[in-house]
Scaffold this active site. Structure first.
Site, PDB file in Angstrom:
ATOM      1  N   HIS A 120       0.867  -1.176   0.000  1.00  0.00           N
ATOM      2  CA  HIS A 120       0.000   0.000   0.000  1.00  0.00           C
ATOM      3  C   HIS A 120       0.913   1.237   0.000  1.00  0.00           C
ATOM      4  O   HIS A 120       2.020   1.185   0.537  1.00  0.00           O
ATOM      5  CB  HIS A 120      -0.823  -0.051   1.291  1.00  0.00           C
ATOM      6  CG  HIS A 120      -1.884   1.006   1.413  1.00  0.00           C
ATOM      7  ND1 HIS A 120      -1.606   2.305   1.748  1.00  0.00           N
ATOM      8  CD2 HIS A 120      -3.236   0.942   1.264  1.00  0.00           C
ATOM      9  CE1 HIS A 120      -2.730   2.993   1.799  1.00  0.00           C
ATOM     10  NE2 HIS A 120      -3.734   2.189   1.506  1.00  0.00           N
ATOM     11  N   ASP A 197       3.317  -4.247   7.874  1.00  0.00           N
ATOM     12  CA  ASP A 197       2.030  -3.583   7.695  1.00  0.00           C
ATOM     13  C   ASP A 197       0.934  -4.616   7.950  1.00  0.00           C
ATOM     14  O   ASP A 197       0.726  -5.523   7.142  1.00  0.00           O
ATOM     15  CB  ASP A 197       1.944  -3.032   6.267  1.00  0.00           C
ATOM     16  CG  ASP A 197       0.607  -2.359   5.985  1.00  0.00           C
ATOM     17  OD1 ASP A 197      -0.322  -2.498   6.816  1.00  0.00           O
ATOM     18  OD2 ASP A 197       0.480  -1.706   4.930  1.00  0.00           O
ATOM     19  N   GLN A 200      -4.402  -5.153   6.953  1.00  0.00           N
ATOM     20  CA  GLN A 200      -5.423  -6.112   6.494  1.00  0.00           C
ATOM     21  C   GLN A 200      -5.388  -7.400   7.314  1.00  0.00           C
ATOM     22  O   GLN A 200      -6.427  -7.967   7.632  1.00  0.00           O
ATOM     23  CB  GLN A 200      -5.232  -6.431   5.005  1.00  0.00           C
ATOM     24  CG  GLN A 200      -5.514  -5.264   4.072  1.00  0.00           C
ATOM     25  CD  GLN A 200      -6.971  -4.810   4.100  1.00  0.00           C
ATOM     26  OE1 GLN A 200      -7.878  -5.585   4.378  1.00  0.00           O
ATOM     27  NE2 GLN A 200      -7.198  -3.535   3.818  1.00  0.00           N
ATOM     28  N   LYS A 224     -10.225  -0.572  10.333  1.00  0.00           N
ATOM     29  CA  LYS A 224     -10.373  -1.768   9.492  1.00  0.00           C
ATOM     30  C   LYS A 224     -10.920  -2.945  10.299  1.00  0.00           C
ATOM     31  O   LYS A 224     -11.242  -3.984   9.731  1.00  0.00           O
ATOM     32  CB  LYS A 224      -9.028  -2.177   8.894  1.00  0.00           C
ATOM     33  CG  LYS A 224      -8.269  -1.053   8.228  1.00  0.00           C
ATOM     34  CD  LYS A 224      -8.393  -1.080   6.743  1.00  0.00           C
ATOM     35  CE  LYS A 224      -7.422  -0.086   6.139  1.00  0.00           C
ATOM     36  NZ  LYS A 224      -7.893   0.457   4.881  1.00  0.00           N
ATOM     37  N   CYS A 364      -4.664   2.514  -3.673  1.00  0.00           N
ATOM     38  CA  CYS A 364      -3.418   3.002  -3.061  1.00  0.00           C
ATOM     39  C   CYS A 364      -2.287   2.007  -3.257  1.00  0.00           C
ATOM     40  O   CYS A 364      -1.476   1.800  -2.358  1.00  0.00           O
ATOM     41  CB  CYS A 364      -3.598   3.304  -1.582  1.00  0.00           C
ATOM     42  SG  CYS A 364      -4.855   4.529  -1.255  1.00  0.00           S
TER      43      CYS A 364
HETATM   44  C1  LIG Z   1      -2.491  -2.896   3.629  1.00  0.00           C
HETATM   45  C2  LIG Z   1      -2.816  -1.481   4.024  1.00  0.00           C
HETATM   46  N1  LIG Z   1      -1.844  -0.685   4.486  1.00  0.00           N
HETATM   47  C3  LIG Z   1      -2.079   0.580   4.862  1.00  0.00           C
HETATM   48  C4  LIG Z   1      -3.334   1.141   4.809  1.00  0.00           C
HETATM   49  C5  LIG Z   1      -3.520   2.575   5.225  1.00  0.00           C
HETATM   50  O1  LIG Z   1      -4.312   2.689   6.342  1.00  0.00           O
HETATM   51  P1  LIG Z   1      -4.792   4.120   6.861  1.00  0.00           P
HETATM   52  O2  LIG Z   1      -5.380   4.814   5.669  1.00  0.00           O
HETATM   53  O3  LIG Z   1      -5.794   3.811   7.904  1.00  0.00           O
HETATM   54  O4  LIG Z   1      -3.595   4.838   7.374  1.00  0.00           O
HETATM   55  C6  LIG Z   1      -4.379   0.351   4.330  1.00  0.00           C
HETATM   56  C7  LIG Z   1      -5.757   0.889   4.212  1.00  0.00           C
HETATM   57  O5  LIG Z   1      -6.138   1.548   3.293  1.00  0.00           O
HETATM   58  C8  LIG Z   1      -4.119  -0.988   3.927  1.00  0.00           C
HETATM   59  O6  LIG Z   1      -5.091  -1.766   3.457  1.00  0.00           O
END
Ligand SMILES: Cc1ncc(COP(=O)(O)O)c(C=O)c1O
Lengths: 409, 147
Positions: A120, A197, A200, A224, A364
């Site tokens: 992401h 990370d 998910q 999430k 993203c």
């Molecule tokens: C795998 C992953 N990493 C990072 C994020 C970023 O999370 P946030 O927008 O809550 O900072 C997301 C969510 O969009 C995600 O699915």
């Protein structure tokens, strides 16, 4: 609790969209909130509203107890026993910015930072920019044709003796797990700092921090897992946290401020400058309770059934290609797909008219989509409360979208 | 609300068989614009007359949804051979209609089919992408000339 009982806990599922019952398949973007989470926030504002770690008065004590109590809940949820290892931030993105900023002094020209093709942007851009600013090498571990990470490439990257290795435990586009513990061991053997990370994974798997092996930090966002937006958690090993300089300066992160110098606060508060999202953190606590009550094993079971049903039903659609593993194992019900002849934006609009919420776009993860020669995909991301009947609504709406775009041919 | 308001025959037809699609060998200027929402992009290339007063030729390329492709196709069709002045006026009218500041009746021809997009606010960006790109492209040319 069966799916129907669980569904009753999410008021948003009673919404109607364009005259149809809402089918919410955008859980990967953010999860619906159960009544208990919203109630916990309301209760804080109505009965306990006060700042934390400040005042002697009763409300401040109650606020502090509730806020700090969530660290105990996190310990229980992830099978750890040190509350100092949980830092609250505003989300996964904020946590990675904390990490990339506080690790920056250690990175020098010629060093290597490793990420993967499936990251992401939150776990990509901060490292890319750090590498650029330090003239360090930014190595992206590629995927194999079966969508899994190329282990050989990962090993070659470890031979570069990277300073930092940061990868996702589960891709928000592909939906399958990475072998976190195995990768962490390789990275540690190479002497790297290992960051994960978990945005998910935390929603779709049952695990303890110790199952993740030799990692230094694991980050995720409350929203999430049915918690509030604007709250993130960074779990990190105590020694690792102690080795980092503070991130932001100000109130709460200090022990003593002299005229010309300052003594930092202890962990975890050293990394929590300013008034935090108190109600949000308390809401996260309620979300953890909620998931525990349903049972994470139960969640896994319900989602595994949705994986099987989803893959089987989507495979029936001619011209539809799933970007992600077709194996049931180690997979969440996240289905990214492309449909021949219909752009994801058009699919999403046509599905929306049927009350179905999906995400169309790059999720993203532009480096990943570039790898597939796509600028966008459609993603249906399901959660334990979704049903096979909803999948049928999706499939018939996709078939309908195909019809609209084949008019006149 | 049905999908007919958005996916009119004319739009689907332009999408399937876009006009002026491809690369313009003789281009004097070119611009690429991204739609940050979805990562789609459009490249608009033009060949202006030597006095910069006429759009002698125009082509577009890139990847996009049906609305952005049809919209670019209609735009290029409408402005090819037109004066720059009229082109800019049409862009302003189209933007005005999309943003709800102008009555849809000011638009005539195939472009009128795009007015249904207004009922789908998230898709307005898709419809505007090529138009915004062309506006910027022409403005850049004018700046260069006066500089
Ligand atoms: C795998 C992953 N990493 C990072 C994020 C970023 O999370 P946030 O927008 O809550 O900072 C997301 C969510 O969009 C995600 O699915």
């Amino acid at each position: 609790m069966d799916a129907q009982k669980i569904r009753e806990q999410f008021p948003i599922l009673r919404e109607r969209v364009n005259g149809k019952a809402l089918v919410y398949f955008d859980n990967g973007a953010t999860h619906p909130k159960p009544t208990s989470v919203v109630d916990a926030e309301v209760k804080f504002y109505h009965h306990d509203n006060a700042n934390v770690h400040r005042g002697v008065h009763a409300l401040s004590q109650r606020a502090t107890d509730s806020y700090e109590g969530v660290r105990n809940k996190l310990c229980k949820f992830f099978g750890t026993n040190n509350t100092q290892e949980y830092i609250f931030s505003s989300g996964t993105t904020a946590s990675f910015n904390l990490l990339s900023t506080t690790l920056a002094p250690r990175v020098e020209a010629g060093d290597t930072i490793v990420v993967t093709r499936m990251e992401h942007h939150a776990n990509f851009v901060p490292w890319q920019q750090l590498a650029l600013s330090k003239k360090a090498k930014f190595e992206i571990v590629e995927l194999k044709s079966d969508f899994t990470l190329d282990r050989d490439h990962f090993k070659r990257a470890m031979a570069m003796k990277p300073k930092i290795v940061s990868f996702s435990a589960m891709s928000n586009v592909l939906g399958h797990k990475n072998p976190v513990s195995e990768l962490a061991t390789l990275a540690k053997q190479a002497g790297a700092i290992v960051l994960v990370d978990g945005a998910q994974l935390v929603a779709h798997d049952e695990f303890k921090i110790s199952d993740l092996g030799l990692i230094d930090a694991f980050v995720f966002s409350a929203h999430k897992i049915s918690g509030p937006t604007g709250v993130g958690v960074m779990w990190a090993r105590e020694e690792f946290l102690k080795s980092l300089p503070p991130y932001q300066f100000g109130g709460d992160m200090i022990t003593f401020v002299e005229d010309q110098s300052t003594i930092w606060n202890e962990l975890p508060w050293k990394f929590e400058a300013g008034t935090p999202n108190i109600a949000g953190v308390i809401g996260l606590g309620a979300a953890l309770d909620f998931m525990t009550e349903i049972g994470r094993g139960n969640i896994l079971k319900l989602e595994h059934e949705l994986v099987k049903q989803g893959l089987a039903k989507l495979k029936q659609v001619k011209g539809l290609k799933i970007l992600g593993s077709e194996s049931h194992e180690g997979r969440a019900p996240i289905f990214s797909f492309i449909l021949e002849g219909v752009h994801p934006h058009d699919i999403a609009t046509l599905l929306d008219l049927e009350g179905i919420a999906v995400r169309a776009g790059h999720h993203c993860a532009q480096p990943l989509l570039r790898h597939f020669n796509q600028t966008a995909t459609t993603r249906a991301s399901l959660s334990y409360y979704n049903t096979a009947a909803e999948l049928d609504v999706l499939v018939s709406a996709i078939e309908n979208a195909k019809k609209v775009f084949s008019r006149g041919t | 609300m049905g999908h007919d308001a958005l996916y009119k025959e004319i739009i689907l037809e332009h999408h399937k068989d876009p006009r002026n699609h491809g690369l313009l060998e003789s281009a004097t200027a070119s611009i690429t614009k991204h739609n940050p929402l979805c990562g789609d992009n459009v490249t608009v290339q033009i060949k202006l007359s030597p006095d910069n007063k006429t759009v002698d030729d125009i082509m577009f390329s890139g990847s996009g949804c049906s609305i952005s492709v049809a919209s670019a196709s209609i735009l290029t069709d409408d402005v090819k051979g037109q004066s720059v002045e009229k082109t800019l006026k049409l862009i302003e009218q189209f933007r005005g209609v999309m943003q709800g500041n102008e009555k849809p009746e000011v638009l005539e021809g195939d472009v009128e089919a795009l007015t249904g997009v207004r009922q789908f606010p998230v898709r307005i960006k898709c419809a505007l992408l090529a138009w915004t790109a062309l506006k910027e492209l022409i403005e850049n040319q004018n700046k260069e000339k006066s500089a």
